[in-house]
Write a protein that holds these residues in place. Sequence first.
Motif, PDB file in Angstrom:
ATOM      1  N   ILE A   1       0.824  -1.213   0.000  1.00 61.44           N
ATOM      2  CA  ILE A   1       0.000   0.000   0.000  1.00 61.44           C
ATOM      3  C   ILE A   1       0.856   1.260   0.000  1.00 61.44           C
ATOM      4  CG2 ILE A   1      -0.188   0.024   2.524  1.00 61.44           C
ATOM      5  CD1 ILE A   1      -2.827   1.106  -0.094  1.00 61.44           C
ATOM      6  N   HIS A   2       2.041   1.194   0.610  1.00 62.19           N
ATOM      7  CA  HIS A   2       2.906   2.380   0.643  1.00 62.19           C
ATOM      8  C   HIS A   2       3.303   2.793  -0.768  1.00 62.19           C
ATOM      9  CE1 HIS A   2       5.885   5.271   1.988  1.00 62.19           C
ATOM     10  NE2 HIS A   2       6.807   4.650   1.259  1.00 62.19           N
ATOM     11  N   LYS A   3       3.640   1.826  -1.616  1.00 56.56           N
ATOM     12  CA  LYS A   3       4.020   2.141  -2.996  1.00 56.56           C
ATOM     13  C   LYS A   3       2.822   2.683  -3.773  1.00 56.56           C
ATOM     14  CE  LYS A   3       6.293   0.340  -7.102  1.00 56.56           C
ATOM     15  NZ  LYS A   3       5.378   1.066  -8.008  1.00 56.56           N
ATOM     16  N   CYS A   4       1.636   2.099  -3.540  1.00 54.58           N
ATOM     17  CA  CYS A   4       0.422   2.590  -4.208  1.00 54.58           C
ATOM     18  C   CYS A   4       0.205   4.072  -3.886  1.00 54.58           C
ATOM     19  CB  CYS A   4      -0.794   1.778  -3.760  1.00 54.58           C
ATOM     20  SG  CYS A   4      -0.774   0.036  -4.219  1.00 54.58           S
ATOM     21  N   THR A   5       0.345   4.419  -2.616  1.00 60.55           N
ATOM     22  CA  THR A   5       0.125   5.793  -2.179  1.00 60.55           C
ATOM     23  C   THR A   5       1.204   6.718  -2.732  1.00 60.55           C
ATOM     24  OG1 THR A   5      -0.871   4.968  -0.134  1.00 60.55           O
ATOM     25  CG2 THR A   5      -0.186   7.275  -0.161  1.00 60.55           C
ATOM     26  N   THR A   6       2.451   6.242  -2.722  1.00 66.57           N
ATOM     27  CA  THR A   6       3.555   7.050  -3.258  1.00 66.57           C
ATOM     28  C   THR A   6       3.349   7.342  -4.739  1.00 66.57           C
ATOM     29  OG1 THR A   6       5.082   6.060  -1.655  1.00 66.57           O
ATOM     30  CG2 THR A   6       6.055   7.155  -3.560  1.00 66.57           C
ATOM     31  N   ASP A   7       2.921   6.332  -5.499  1.00 63.64           N
ATOM     32  CA  ASP A   7       2.651   6.530  -6.931  1.00 63.64           C
ATOM     33  C   ASP A   7       1.528   7.548  -7.139  1.00 63.64           C
ATOM     34  OD1 ASP A   7       4.613   4.747  -7.621  1.00 63.64           O
ATOM     35  OD2 ASP A   7       3.259   3.069  -7.993  1.00 63.64           O
ATOM     36  N   PHE A   8       0.475   7.436  -6.322  1.00 67.68           N
ATOM     37  CA  PHE A   8      -0.650   8.373  -6.461  1.00 67.68           C
ATOM     38  C   PHE A   8      -0.187   9.813  -6.225  1.00 67.68           C
ATOM     39  CE2 PHE A   8      -4.111  10.745  -4.332  1.00 67.68           C
ATOM     40  CZ  PHE A   8      -5.003  10.829  -5.405  1.00 67.68           C
ATOM     41  N   VAL A   9       0.643  10.004  -5.219  1.00 65.37           N
ATOM     42  CA  VAL A   9       1.166  11.349  -4.931  1.00 65.37           C
ATOM     43  C   VAL A   9       1.986  11.861  -6.104  1.00 65.37           C
ATOM     44  CG1 VAL A   9       2.721  12.672  -3.443  1.00 65.37           C
ATOM     45  CG2 VAL A   9       1.125  11.040  -2.435  1.00 65.37           C
ATOM     46  N   SER A  10       2.805  10.963  -6.694  1.00 66.95           N
ATOM     47  CA  SER A  10       3.636  11.385  -7.836  1.00 66.95           C
ATOM     48  C   SER A  10       2.780  11.712  -9.054  1.00 66.95           C
ATOM     49  CB  SER A  10       4.658  10.297  -8.178  1.00 66.95           C
ATOM     50  OG  SER A  10       4.020   9.159  -8.721  1.00 66.95           O
ATOM     51  N   PHE A  11       1.624  11.015  -9.213  1.00 71.56           N
ATOM     52  CA  PHE A  11       0.731  11.286 -10.343  1.00 71.56           C
ATOM     53  C   PHE A  11       0.036  12.637 -10.210  1.00 71.56           C
ATOM     54  CE2 PHE A  11      -0.099   6.424 -10.542  1.00 71.56           C
ATOM     55  CZ  PHE A  11       1.080   6.246 -11.248  1.00 71.56           C
ATOM     56  N   THR A  12      -0.236  13.043  -8.964  1.00 72.61           N
ATOM     57  CA  THR A  12      -1.076  14.231  -8.751  1.00 72.61           C
ATOM     58  C   THR A  12      -0.320  15.472  -8.288  1.00 72.61           C
ATOM     59  OG1 THR A  12      -1.516  13.446  -6.483  1.00 72.61           O
ATOM     60  CG2 THR A  12      -3.091  12.814  -8.198  1.00 72.61           C
ATOM     61  N   SER A  13       0.916  15.309  -7.868  1.00 69.20           N
ATOM     62  CA  SER A  13       1.659  16.445  -7.283  1.00 69.20           C
ATOM     63  C   SER A  13       1.879  17.569  -8.285  1.00 69.20           C
ATOM     64  CB  SER A  13       3.000  15.963  -6.722  1.00 69.20           C
ATOM     65  OG  SER A  13       3.783  15.374  -7.750  1.00 69.20           O
ATOM     66  N   HIS A  14       1.958  17.232  -9.576  1.00 68.72           N
ATOM     67  CA  HIS A  14       2.233  18.258 -10.587  1.00 68.72           C
ATOM     68  C   HIS A  14       0.950  18.849 -11.184  1.00 68.72           C
ATOM     69  CE1 HIS A  14       1.487  14.622 -12.898  1.00 68.72           C
ATOM     70  NE2 HIS A  14       1.260  15.388 -13.951  1.00 68.72           N
ATOM     71  N   LEU A  15      -0.223  18.334 -10.773  1.00 66.54           N
ATOM     72  CA  LEU A  15      -1.482  18.797 -11.351  1.00 66.54           C
ATOM     73  C   LEU A  15      -1.881  20.163 -10.778  1.00 66.54           C
ATOM     74  CD1 LEU A  15      -3.620  15.510 -11.314  1.00 66.54           C
ATOM     75  CD2 LEU A  15      -2.284  16.476 -13.201  1.00 66.54           C
ATOM     76  N   ASN A  16      -2.518  20.955 -11.630  1.00 71.68           N
ATOM     77  CA  ASN A  16      -2.989  22.292 -11.228  1.00 71.68           C
ATOM     78  C   ASN A  16      -4.519  22.298 -11.309  1.00 71.68           C
ATOM     79  OD1 ASN A  16      -3.658  25.002 -10.953  1.00 71.68           O
ATOM     80  ND2 ASN A  16      -1.887  25.723 -12.133  1.00 71.68           N
ATOM     81  N   ALA A  17      -5.175  22.532 -10.166  1.00 69.80           N
ATOM     82  CA  ALA A  17      -6.632  22.488 -10.117  1.00 69.80           C
ATOM     83  C   ALA A  17      -7.282  23.539 -11.010  1.00 69.80           C
ATOM     84  CB  ALA A  17      -7.102  22.673  -8.672  1.00 69.80           C
ATOM     85  N   ALA A  18      -6.520  24.550 -11.389  1.00 65.47           N
ATOM     86  CA  ALA A  18      -7.081  25.617 -12.223  1.00 65.47           C
ATOM     87  C   ALA A  18      -7.158  25.216 -13.693  1.00 65.47           C
ATOM     88  CB  ALA A  18      -6.249  26.889 -12.074  1.00 65.47           C
ATOM     89  N   LEU A  19      -6.425  24.165 -14.072  1.00 59.60           N
ATOM     90  CA  LEU A  19      -6.403  23.754 -15.470  1.00 59.60           C
ATOM     91  C   LEU A  19      -7.660  22.971 -15.826  1.00 59.60           C
ATOM     92  CD1 LEU A  19      -2.659  22.678 -15.839  1.00 59.60           C
ATOM     93  CD2 LEU A  19      -3.724  24.841 -16.509  1.00 59.60           C
ATOM     94  N   GLU A  20      -8.008  23.030 -17.097  1.00 57.55           N
ATOM     95  CA  GLU A  20      -9.252  22.425 -17.559  1.00 57.55           C
ATOM     96  C   GLU A  20      -9.262  20.908 -17.431  1.00 57.55           C
ATOM     97  OE1 GLU A  20     -12.002  22.389 -21.621  1.00 57.55           O
ATOM     98  OE2 GLU A  20     -10.249  23.684 -21.474  1.00 57.55           O
ATOM     99  N   ASP A  21      -8.090  20.272 -17.632  1.00 57.46           N
ATOM    100  CA  ASP A  21      -8.041  18.805 -17.630  1.00 57.46           C
ATOM    101  C   ASP A  21      -7.701  18.226 -16.254  1.00 57.46           C
ATOM    102  OD1 ASP A  21      -5.440  19.651 -17.489  1.00 57.46           O
ATOM    103  OD2 ASP A  21      -4.665  18.215 -18.965  1.00 57.46           O
ATOM    104  N   PHE A  22      -7.813  19.052 -15.198  1.00 56.74           N
ATOM    105  CA  PHE A  22      -7.450  18.579 -13.864  1.00 56.74           C
ATOM    106  C   PHE A  22      -8.272  17.354 -13.457  1.00 56.74           C
ATOM    107  CE2 PHE A  22      -8.325  18.452  -9.294  1.00 56.74           C
ATOM    108  CZ  PHE A  22      -7.044  18.316  -8.796  1.00 56.74           C
ATOM    109  N   ASP A  23      -9.604  17.436 -13.581  1.00 56.52           N
ATOM    110  CA  ASP A  23     -10.470  16.327 -13.168  1.00 56.52           C
ATOM    111  C   ASP A  23     -10.159  15.055 -13.939  1.00 56.52           C
ATOM    112  OD1 ASP A  23     -11.748  17.753 -11.226  1.00 56.52           O
ATOM    113  OD2 ASP A  23     -13.441  18.359 -12.487  1.00 56.52           O
TER     114      ASP A  23
END
Length: 457
Positions: free
Chosen positions: A57-79
């Motif tokens: 589970i630790h790796k699953c969570t780490t991967d999720f953080v790496s997938f989302t850390s660079h996302l910007n909620a203001a961008l259109e494709d965020f969701d």
Amino acid sequence: MGSAASSRPSRAEPPLAALRQLLAALGLLLLLLLLLLLLLLLLLGEGDCQLLTSCGIHKCTTDFVSFTSHLNAALEDFDLEFCKALRAYSVCTYRNSKVCRGNLVYHSAVLGIDDLMTQRNCTKDGPTSSTNPEMTHDPCNYSGHTEVKEHQWGEKTSPFLFCGLFGDPHLRTFKDHFQTCKVEGAWPLIDNNYLSVQVTNVLVVPGSSATATNKITIIFKSYQDCTDQKVYQAMTDDLPAAFVDGTTSGGDGNTRSLHIVEKVSGKYIEMHARYIGTTVYIRQLGHYLTLAIRMPQELVMAYKESQDLQLCVNGCPSSELIDQSVHLPLPVMGELLPWGAVSHPQSGYTLETATTKCHEKILMKDIYFYSCVFDLLTTGDANFTAAAHSALQDVEALHPSKEYWRIFPRSGGGGVGRDSKFSVSLGLLCLILVEYLYDVFLDCNKILKYILSQYIE
């Protein structure tokens, strides 16, 4: 009087000091006994440690953080991207559901994923984020093989497992336990969320409990866009190079995420399921079939509790085992054990002639050699010699760990496993502890005798 009275405490001190020594020694004795008991439990139960891995589970969570850390909620494709990451997180937790059972962090993550997916209106089906954002993710190409996992004792292990079935019939489980079973009729070898394999065994010789495989059914379950459900069925004298629907592949023909390769017409086929990292070999030798499979461990373990009857995972039920110490000619002190099949003259083989015949194909006297001898003495069918030899070749082609290709039998009942090195180490440690316990016991005995002698005086 006074001098006599004053001398009494000095006479009482040696027994008191000795008593303290005795209590300390007894405490040490108890501690060593508990340690010995723990080692014995490990020694008896270590065969089942093969499929136990640490929760991922630790790796699953780490991967999720790496997938989302660079996302910007203001961008259109965020969701869209956030939902991809959530689906990847969900897939990762699902793959770890078996090994993470009882882990509070795991169950909290599963609940959190469901809540976030509801909040963001994410669908459960759809594209997932790539493990490496800079690379194009191919969901139809299993990438788990790139990760070499570390065993809980620090030993590097392959993420793949091997299972094989041959002869009348001999089973090598995913734990590398070797068994000879009766299992007449239809039995599930594998039944997980990705793949089902069932074999049908029939009696080989009247009056004998030995059986052999004459039918194999394999179901590749539908998976994303990689493949629809595909069913393959092989029977004696009918080893097709196609699925039951007449196709030879699943999914997009260009990606070839699942396909069948005919190696020898009517005698030997291979199935390659790239999307689940799985390879299957099926052969016909004589009148019977053999099977060998290599599959990722995390997918092997992805099954429900109701699916626990899987011969490749848990071995044959005890009621279906043929007692190896009685029925298989295992070596003891350089000799072959006496065995009931020698009394079956219809086989046409004696122990000596069967040994000679098997030695032509298998030079090393491992469990495959002795299985060959067993089969010849039981059936008299020389094709079982080729079956044992081919089964060993399949091990060398598919088994991920070369050091475990060969299994050498040991006397006594039960399956033969890959755990001999660990067993020997634990056994030696137990012997050292027993010797130390004996020394402590002798010290306790000496101290007790001293105390008694002081009081008797």
